[in-house]
Design a protein around this motif. Structure first.
Motif, PDB file in Angstrom:
ATOM      1  N   PRO A  64       0.835  -1.215   0.000  1.00 13.69           N
ATOM      2  CA  PRO A  64       0.000   0.000   0.000  1.00 13.69           C
ATOM      3  C   PRO A  64       0.863   1.255   0.000  1.00 13.69           C
ATOM      4  O   PRO A  64       2.002   1.235   0.476  1.00 13.69           O
ATOM      5  N   ARG A 106       2.615   4.710   0.829  1.00 13.87           N
ATOM      6  CA  ARG A 106       3.118   5.168   2.128  1.00 13.87           C
ATOM      7  C   ARG A 106       2.940   6.676   2.203  1.00 13.87           C
ATOM      8  O   ARG A 106       3.181   7.387   1.244  1.00 13.87           O
ATOM      9  N   PRO A 107       2.529   7.176   3.389  1.00 13.78           N
ATOM     10  CA  PRO A 107       2.325   8.621   3.489  1.00 13.78           C
ATOM     11  C   PRO A 107       3.627   9.409   3.580  1.00 13.78           C
ATOM     12  O   PRO A 107       3.601  10.623   3.674  1.00 13.78           O
ATOM     13  N   GLN A 124      -0.406   1.563  15.847  1.00  9.68           N
ATOM     14  CA  GLN A 124      -1.187   2.439  14.978  1.00  9.68           C
ATOM     15  C   GLN A 124      -0.287   3.164  13.977  1.00  9.68           C
ATOM     16  O   GLN A 124      -0.676   3.341  12.813  1.00  9.68           O
ATOM     17  N   SER A 158       0.444   0.788  11.238  1.00  2.00           N
ATOM     18  CA  SER A 158      -0.710   0.559  10.364  1.00  2.00           C
ATOM     19  C   SER A 158      -0.945   1.758   9.456  1.00  2.00           C
ATOM     20  O   SER A 158      -1.532   1.630   8.387  1.00  2.00           O
ATOM     21  N   LEU A 159      -0.503   2.935   9.883  1.00  2.23           N
ATOM     22  CA  LEU A 159      -0.681   4.137   9.066  1.00  2.23           C
ATOM     23  C   LEU A 159       0.488   4.366   8.106  1.00  2.23           C
ATOM     24  O   LEU A 159       0.491   5.326   7.342  1.00  2.23           O
ATOM     25  N   GLY A 160       1.518   3.517   8.171  1.00  2.00           N
ATOM     26  CA  GLY A 160       2.606   3.594   7.204  1.00  2.00           C
ATOM     27  C   GLY A 160       3.744   4.535   7.575  1.00  2.00           C
ATOM     28  O   GLY A 160       4.520   4.939   6.708  1.00  2.00           O
ATOM     29  N   GLN A 199      -2.350  -5.648  10.223  1.00  2.88           N
ATOM     30  CA  GLN A 199      -3.652  -5.001  10.123  1.00  2.88           C
ATOM     31  C   GLN A 199      -3.827  -4.303   8.773  1.00  2.88           C
ATOM     32  O   GLN A 199      -4.852  -4.410   8.122  1.00  2.88           O
ATOM     33  N   SER A 200      -2.780  -3.576   8.366  1.00  2.00           N
ATOM     34  CA  SER A 200      -2.938  -2.755   7.157  1.00  2.00           C
ATOM     35  C   SER A 200      -2.374  -3.451   5.918  1.00  2.00           C
ATOM     36  O   SER A 200      -2.253  -2.839   4.863  1.00  2.00           O
ATOM     37  N   VAL A 201      -2.020  -4.732   6.040  1.00  2.00           N
ATOM     38  CA  VAL A 201      -1.507  -5.527   4.929  1.00  2.00           C
ATOM     39  C   VAL A 201      -0.301  -4.846   4.286  1.00  2.00           C
ATOM     40  O   VAL A 201      -0.206  -4.706   3.068  1.00  2.00           O
ATOM     41  N   ASP A 202       0.588  -4.410   5.137  1.00  2.00           N
ATOM     42  CA  ASP A 202       1.806  -3.747   4.670  1.00  2.00           C
ATOM     43  C   ASP A 202       2.992  -4.643   5.026  1.00  2.00           C
ATOM     44  O   ASP A 202       2.866  -5.579   5.827  1.00  2.00           O
ATOM     45  N   VAL A 258      -2.555   9.728  15.725  1.00  4.70           N
ATOM     46  CA  VAL A 258      -3.421   9.222  14.646  1.00  4.70           C
ATOM     47  C   VAL A 258      -4.117  10.387  13.939  1.00  4.70           C
ATOM     48  O   VAL A 258      -4.182  10.428  12.706  1.00  4.70           O
ATOM     49  N   ALA A 291      -3.554  11.338  10.069  1.00  4.71           N
ATOM     50  CA  ALA A 291      -4.697  11.312   9.157  1.00  4.71           C
ATOM     51  C   ALA A 291      -4.839  12.646   8.446  1.00  4.71           C
ATOM     52  O   ALA A 291      -5.092  12.706   7.236  1.00  4.71           O
ATOM     53  N   LYS A 304      -5.934   2.525   0.752  1.00  5.36           N
ATOM     54  CA  LYS A 304      -5.677   1.083   0.647  1.00  5.36           C
ATOM     55  C   LYS A 304      -5.452   0.419   1.995  1.00  5.36           C
ATOM     56  O   LYS A 304      -5.607  -0.782   2.141  1.00  5.36           O
ATOM     57  N   ARG A 305      -5.012   1.180   2.962  1.00  9.41           N
ATOM     58  CA  ARG A 305      -4.688   0.576   4.250  1.00  9.41           C
ATOM     59  C   ARG A 305      -5.950   0.181   4.996  1.00  9.41           C
ATOM     60  O   ARG A 305      -6.876   0.970   5.110  1.00  9.41           O
ATOM     61  N   ILE A 306      -5.956  -1.027   5.503  1.00  7.62           N
ATOM     62  CA  ILE A 306      -7.104  -1.478   6.283  1.00  7.62           C
ATOM     63  C   ILE A 306      -6.798  -1.158   7.736  1.00  7.62           C
ATOM     64  O   ILE A 306      -5.817  -1.652   8.305  1.00  7.62           O
ATOM     65  N   GLN A 326     -10.070  13.869   9.914  1.00  8.89           N
ATOM     66  CA  GLN A 326     -10.135  14.387   8.545  1.00  8.89           C
ATOM     67  C   GLN A 326     -11.412  15.198   8.320  1.00  8.89           C
ATOM     68  O   GLN A 326     -11.393  16.228   7.633  1.00  8.89           O
TER      69      GLN A 326
END
Lengths: 198, 198
Positions: free
Chosen positions: A19, A21-22, A42, A45-47, A84-87, A179, A183, B169-171, B184
């Motif tokens: 996914p 990345r921010p 967290q 999961s947020l990258g 969790q975030s499939v990273d 978070v 976001a 894309k991130r879950i 947001q």
């Protein structure tokens, strides 16, 4: 896949890219271990790419000797976040026990890698005052301890050309603030990107 | 202050207004109790006004009978969040054990109170595609269970004119998704306000 009596060799074929990345790294005043576990999961999961754990006036010295920070014990919390975030990109972590040498000696070298360096501070202008186009590259975000950075620390960030940003009147727990800011930054970067393409 | 042998009467003078409220209510598919505690605290700290707890296909029935949801046991988690953010307005909570009657019979009446009704759904357009000026009033945000809403549920939200929004894309874990979306939305409402005044 090769198989023999003693070993199994698996070949991995990645069918989809990881996914997006921010491009966000964190400077984080070390919070209490239970809070740090939540933030590791967290943030992963947020990258978030790298987490600089730093000292601050309102950090309890004992937090640095927490078992969580020994022997990579924190790794499993990062892995939870990735699962969790499939990273697949594990955030890296570095520990900086002295605030001033980190800010004055280490940060100036690192800052070339970032298009914006931000420090969270109550009552500072909200993030939407930041021009989205300064966020096109990687962003470094510094979040203080419970109770916030002291004036001396904010001053040191200012000397390094960090921009102060706020989250409004509400005082948030450190994990909620991390978070929320991640976001909003991710959102603002997308706005900037949208404007850039338009 | 009046004092007597049997009682003390305190008079409270509020010197400062309560922090601004994002005018955001949540429809939340009931998550497991440990996750719901986290969400109650963080939602209260972010100023959410009302939380509609609803059933969904991927909600375990046992979650509705959790002790957390009996006798207002959840109240202390909301209070933790208010204490954190120095707020005084306790979010209200209502429990809706049947999804379809809630969506088809109760929601249509409630929706007049909102300027935008959004349902979080993977792969939906990101929030920055939403016109900020539709967010000037109160917003109702629906967040699904772990694993997401099923197609039938999304269809029901669509029938009620909810707009689907995604988080990329991130879950994310439900609590991370709630905080991210609240942050947001709050951000987008400020952008909208800024444009409105300009």
């Amino acid at each position: 896949m090769q198989k023999s009596v003693n070993r199994v060799v698996l070949e991995v074929t990645a069918k989809e890219p990881a996914p997006g990345r921010p491009l966000l790294d964190l400077v984080l005043a070390v919070p209490r271990p239970i809070m740090l576990k939540k933030i590791f999961t967290q943030a992963a999961s947020l990258g978030v790419g790298h987490i600089f754990l730093v000292n601050a006036n309102r950090v309890e010295k004992s937090f640095f000797s927490a078992s969580l920070l020994q022997d990579n014990n924190y790794r499993k919390y990062l892995l939870h976040g990735l699962e969790q975030s499939v990273d697949t990109m594990l955030p890296s972590v570095s520990i900086h026990k002295r605030f001033r040498p980190f800010l004055e000696d280490e940060l100036p070298e690192l800052m070339h890698d970032y298009s914006a360096c931000l420090v969270a501070h109550p009552d500072a202008p909200l993030l939407h005052k930041i021009a989205a186009d300064t966020l096109k590259g990687a962003v470094l975000l510094a979040v203080g301890p419970e109770g916030g950075w002291i004036d001396f620390e904010v001053e040191k960030f200012r000397e390094q050309d960090f921009t102060e940003i706020g989250l409004g009147k509400r005082i948030l727990r450190v994990d909620t603030a991390v978070v929320s800011l991640c976001a909003q930054l991710s959102f603002l970067k997308k706005l900037g990107g949208g404007q850039g393409r338009a």
